[in-house]
Design a protein around this motif. Structure first.
Motif, PDB file in Angstrom:
ATOM      1  N   PHE A 176       0.863  -1.180   0.000  1.00 53.78           N
ATOM      2  CA  PHE A 176       0.000   0.000   0.000  1.00 53.78           C
ATOM      3  C   PHE A 176       0.894   1.222   0.000  1.00 53.78           C
ATOM      4  N   THR A 177       0.651   2.135  -0.948  1.00 51.15           N
ATOM      5  CA  THR A 177       1.467   3.346  -1.061  1.00 51.15           C
ATOM      6  C   THR A 177       0.575   4.580  -0.974  1.00 51.15           C
ATOM      7  N   ASP A 178       0.977   5.499  -0.128  1.00 50.16           N
ATOM      8  CA  ASP A 178       0.263   6.771   0.030  1.00 50.16           C
ATOM      9  C   ASP A 178       1.257   7.901  -0.257  1.00 50.16           C
ATOM     10  N   PRO A 179       1.443   8.257  -1.535  1.00 47.98           N
ATOM     11  CA  PRO A 179       2.455   9.266  -1.878  1.00 47.98           C
ATOM     12  C   PRO A 179       2.111  10.638  -1.304  1.00 47.98           C
ATOM     13  N   ALA A 180       3.134  11.414  -1.038  1.00 44.63           N
ATOM     14  CA  ALA A 180       2.924  12.790  -0.601  1.00 44.63           C
ATOM     15  C   ALA A 180       2.365  13.598  -1.768  1.00 44.63           C
ATOM     16  N   ARG A 181       1.258  14.300  -1.500  1.00 44.82           N
ATOM     17  CA  ARG A 181       0.622  15.098  -2.546  1.00 44.82           C
ATOM     18  C   ARG A 181       0.630  16.577  -2.196  1.00 44.82           C
ATOM     19  N   ARG A 182       1.526  16.949  -1.317  1.00 37.30           N
ATOM     20  CA  ARG A 182       1.697  18.351  -0.928  1.00 37.30           C
ATOM     21  C   ARG A 182       3.179  18.691  -0.893  1.00 37.30           C
ATOM     22  N   THR A 183       3.472  19.937  -1.169  1.00 36.63           N
ATOM     23  CA  THR A 183       4.815  20.480  -0.973  1.00 36.63           C
ATOM     24  C   THR A 183       4.680  21.736  -0.125  1.00 36.63           C
ATOM     25  N   SER A 184       5.777  22.405   0.093  1.00 31.27           N
ATOM     26  CA  SER A 184       5.734  23.650   0.870  1.00 31.27           C
ATOM     27  C   SER A 184       4.906  24.720   0.173  1.00 31.27           C
ATOM     28  N   ARG A 185       4.656  24.528  -1.130  1.00 34.95           N
ATOM     29  CA  ARG A 185       3.866  25.505  -1.894  1.00 34.95           C
ATOM     30  C   ARG A 185       2.393  25.114  -2.014  1.00 34.95           C
ATOM     31  N   GLY A 186       2.013  23.960  -1.446  1.00 35.55           N
ATOM     32  CA  GLY A 186       0.608  23.576  -1.471  1.00 35.55           C
ATOM     33  C   GLY A 186       0.381  22.232  -2.134  1.00 35.55           C
ATOM     34  N   ARG A 187      -0.863  21.996  -2.568  1.00 36.95           N
ATOM     35  CA  ARG A 187      -1.252  20.716  -3.157  1.00 36.95           C
ATOM     36  C   ARG A 187      -0.551  20.480  -4.489  1.00 36.95           C
ATOM     37  N   ARG A 213       2.364  -3.573  -8.419  1.00 40.45           N
ATOM     38  CA  ARG A 213       2.277  -4.754  -9.278  1.00 40.45           C
ATOM     39  C   ARG A 213       3.338  -5.800  -8.960  1.00 40.45           C
ATOM     40  N   ARG A 214       4.235  -5.503  -8.036  1.00 41.41           N
ATOM     41  CA  ARG A 214       5.272  -6.484  -7.695  1.00 41.41           C
ATOM     42  C   ARG A 214       4.775  -7.523  -6.692  1.00 41.41           C
ATOM     43  N   THR A 215       3.644  -7.282  -6.077  1.00 42.88           N
ATOM     44  CA  THR A 215       3.090  -8.212  -5.091  1.00 42.88           C
ATOM     45  C   THR A 215       1.721  -8.685  -5.576  1.00 42.88           C
ATOM     46  N   PRO A 216       1.188  -9.759  -5.004  1.00 38.20           N
ATOM     47  CA  PRO A 216      -0.108 -10.258  -5.475  1.00 38.20           C
ATOM     48  C   PRO A 216      -1.210  -9.211  -5.435  1.00 38.20           C
ATOM     49  N   TYR A 217      -1.199  -8.359  -4.414  1.00 37.65           N
ATOM     50  CA  TYR A 217      -2.213  -7.310  -4.292  1.00 37.65           C
ATOM     51  C   TYR A 217      -1.516  -5.980  -4.054  1.00 37.65           C
ATOM     52  N   GLY A 218      -2.178  -4.912  -4.459  1.00 35.54           N
ATOM     53  CA  GLY A 218      -1.615  -3.590  -4.228  1.00 35.54           C
ATOM     54  C   GLY A 218      -2.704  -2.545  -4.188  1.00 35.54           C
ATOM     55  N   ALA A 219      -2.415  -1.454  -3.510  1.00 39.63           N
ATOM     56  CA  ALA A 219      -3.344  -0.327  -3.479  1.00 39.63           C
ATOM     57  C   ALA A 219      -2.531   0.949  -3.425  1.00 39.63           C
ATOM     58  N   LEU A 220      -3.030   1.948  -4.102  1.00 34.90           N
ATOM     59  CA  LEU A 220      -2.335   3.225  -4.239  1.00 34.90           C
ATOM     60  C   LEU A 220      -3.322   4.349  -3.985  1.00 34.90           C
ATOM     61  N   LYS A 221      -3.076   5.126  -2.964  1.00 26.55           N
ATOM     62  CA  LYS A 221      -3.957   6.241  -2.620  1.00 26.55           C
ATOM     63  C   LYS A 221      -3.650   7.433  -3.522  1.00 26.55           C
ATOM     64  N   VAL A 222      -4.696   8.013  -4.112  1.00 29.03           N
ATOM     65  CA  VAL A 222      -4.536   9.159  -5.003  1.00 29.03           C
ATOM     66  C   VAL A 222      -5.586  10.203  -4.651  1.00 29.03           C
ATOM     67  N   ALA A 223      -5.449  11.381  -5.234  1.00 27.97           N
ATOM     68  CA  ALA A 223      -6.429  12.438  -5.004  1.00 27.97           C
ATOM     69  C   ALA A 223      -7.766  12.053  -5.638  1.00 27.97           C
ATOM     70  N   PRO A 224      -8.896  12.397  -4.993  1.00 24.68           N
ATOM     71  CA  PRO A 224     -10.210  12.034  -5.552  1.00 24.68           C
ATOM     72  C   PRO A 224     -10.458  12.588  -6.951  1.00 24.68           C
ATOM     73  N   GLY A 225      -9.776  13.668  -7.300  1.00 27.79           N
ATOM     74  CA  GLY A 225      -9.992  14.277  -8.606  1.00 27.79           C
ATOM     75  C   GLY A 225      -9.104  13.727  -9.704  1.00 27.79           C
TER      76      GLY A 225
END
Length: 392
Positions: free
Chosen positions: A166-177, A196-208
């Motif tokens: 499960f990966t939750d990448p940073a979607r903010r910087t010091s300048r904002g979203r 895709r390297r493991t049997p299951y995976g999930a990736l959190k992204v922005a709703p938009g």
């Protein structure tokens, strides 16, 4: 907060200070801080106040757990809400996942939910303070045996042997979203490869996230909590028959689809349905229209209308009493005639703001009404009605 100051909060003296500050209010802070500095180091008192304020902010996301947990300012802002993390953990556990690598774990909100679901977690983050907080949170909630925290760059972590990533990448910087998924940290393309390297995976992204960026063969899920869209997740390995999923919390109500053509538009009927935001983000308004035997009121507006009242948890229903061309003076007169003092205003495709319109209407009286404004091919409409039931 420096890591040394944080570690001081884990001592007996630090925990005693936090216990004393559990319910303090801003008006008490100056006098309380002055008194506490007589018996405790000033830096420890400062750190305790900061942590107490963060815990108060975190109650909305973490409930009672917030009183035992530790936070950073970014951690409170970016952590997954407990209800959403619990839902995702249940999905992973239901897939049979026993060992999972939580990449970009932050303060450990998802790792905690996964551990509570019985999943052993490797929680990885590159910031030493964040890792210390995640480790302290697992220990505070009695989950240390199931959560291993590792301070490292996620790109250097070998996930061989894990059932899922499960990966939750940073979607903010010091300048904002950050709106470009390739500007996430790590980038979307890297996170997809990791999933895709493991049997299951999930990736959190922005709703938009644009739908065209969802990889082929993946399942995209949008999650709302009490009607507010909280996040989107791209799943891998689930074998989902439909490409899109909308999940409404609480209640774990899930709608799948994404393959139906857009419904036709037609005249406004007796009932209006407002699909949940997760349904709209998932482009599954057509599925709701099919459920209620409805049509759109405009090809580009996510309001469904029908002459029948059909229970569905995926949309709020309103029984309409009036459907008229939009006119503020007529609306004001109509509300005055019906002695409406409480007005709920909803709108789509129109520039008017509910707050400004309410000031213009000056509602007064004992009754309530819902006013729904919408653009249509035949001009803007105002629809008056009342909500119908609450379906689960």
């Amino acid at each position: 907060m420096e890591i040394e100051s944080f570690r001081a909060l884990l001592t007996g003296q630090g925990r005693d200070l936090l216990a004393e500050l559990r319910e303090f209010t801003p008006s008490e802070e100056l006098a309380l801080a002055t008194r506490l500095r007589r018996d405790h180091p000033a830096e420890l008192v400062r750190a305790a106040f900061e942590q107490a304020r963060l815990r108060q902010r975190a109650r909305d996301k973490f409930g009672a757990d917030a009183e035992a947990m530790f936070f950073t300012p970014d951690g409170v802002e970016q952590a997954t809400r407990r209800s959403v993390a619990d839902w995702r953990a249940r999905r992973f556990a239901g897939l049979g996942v026993a060992r999972l690598a939580d990449l970009c774990c932050g303060i450990g909100g998802d790792a905690i939910a996964l551990a509570r679901a019985g999943v052993a977690v490797l929680a990885v983050d590159r910031d030493p303070l964040t890792c210390a907080v995640a480790e302290a949170n697992a220990a505070a909630l009695g989950l240390a045996e199931l959560v291993e925290v590792r301070c490292a760059d996620v790109s250097e972590v070998d996930t061989t042997g894990y059932d899922a990533v499960f990966t939750d990448p940073a979607r903010r910087t010091s300048r904002g979203r950050v709106f470009d998924p390739e500007a996430y940290s790590p980038p979307l393309s890297w996170a997809v490869e990791a999933a895709r390297r493991t049997p299951y995976g999930a990736l959190k992204v922005a709703p938009g996230i644009p739908h065209e960026l969802v990889p082929d063969g993946a399942e995209a899920e949008w999650v709302s909590d009490h009607g507010d869209v909280k996040e989107a997740v791209i799943w891998f390995g689930t074998g989902a028959a439909a490409p899109h999923r909308a999940t409404l919390l609480p209640g774990d109500r899930t709608l799948t689809g994404g393959d139906l053509p857009d419904p036709e538009a037609g005249p406004v009927g007796r009932y209006l349905y407002e699909p949940d935001g997760a349904v709209i983000r998932a482009h599954m308004v057509a599925e709701v229209a099919a459920q209620v035997g409805g049509r759109l009121i405009d090809p580009m507006i996510a309001y469904v209308t029908s002459d029948r009242l059909v229970p569905t948890p995926f949309a709020h229903a309103f029984e309409l009493t009036d459907v008229l061309p939009y006119n503020v003076k007529k609306l004001k007169a109509l509300l005055r005639e019906r002695k409406v003092g409480t007005v709920v205003i909803k709108k789509r495709g129109m520039s008017v703001t509910p707050e400004e319109l309410r000031r213009q209407l000056k509602p007064s009286g004992p009754n309530t009404a819902t006013v729904i404004l919408s653009r249509t091919d035949h001009g803007p409409l105002m629809m008056l009605g009342q909500p119908v039931g609450a379906w689960m």
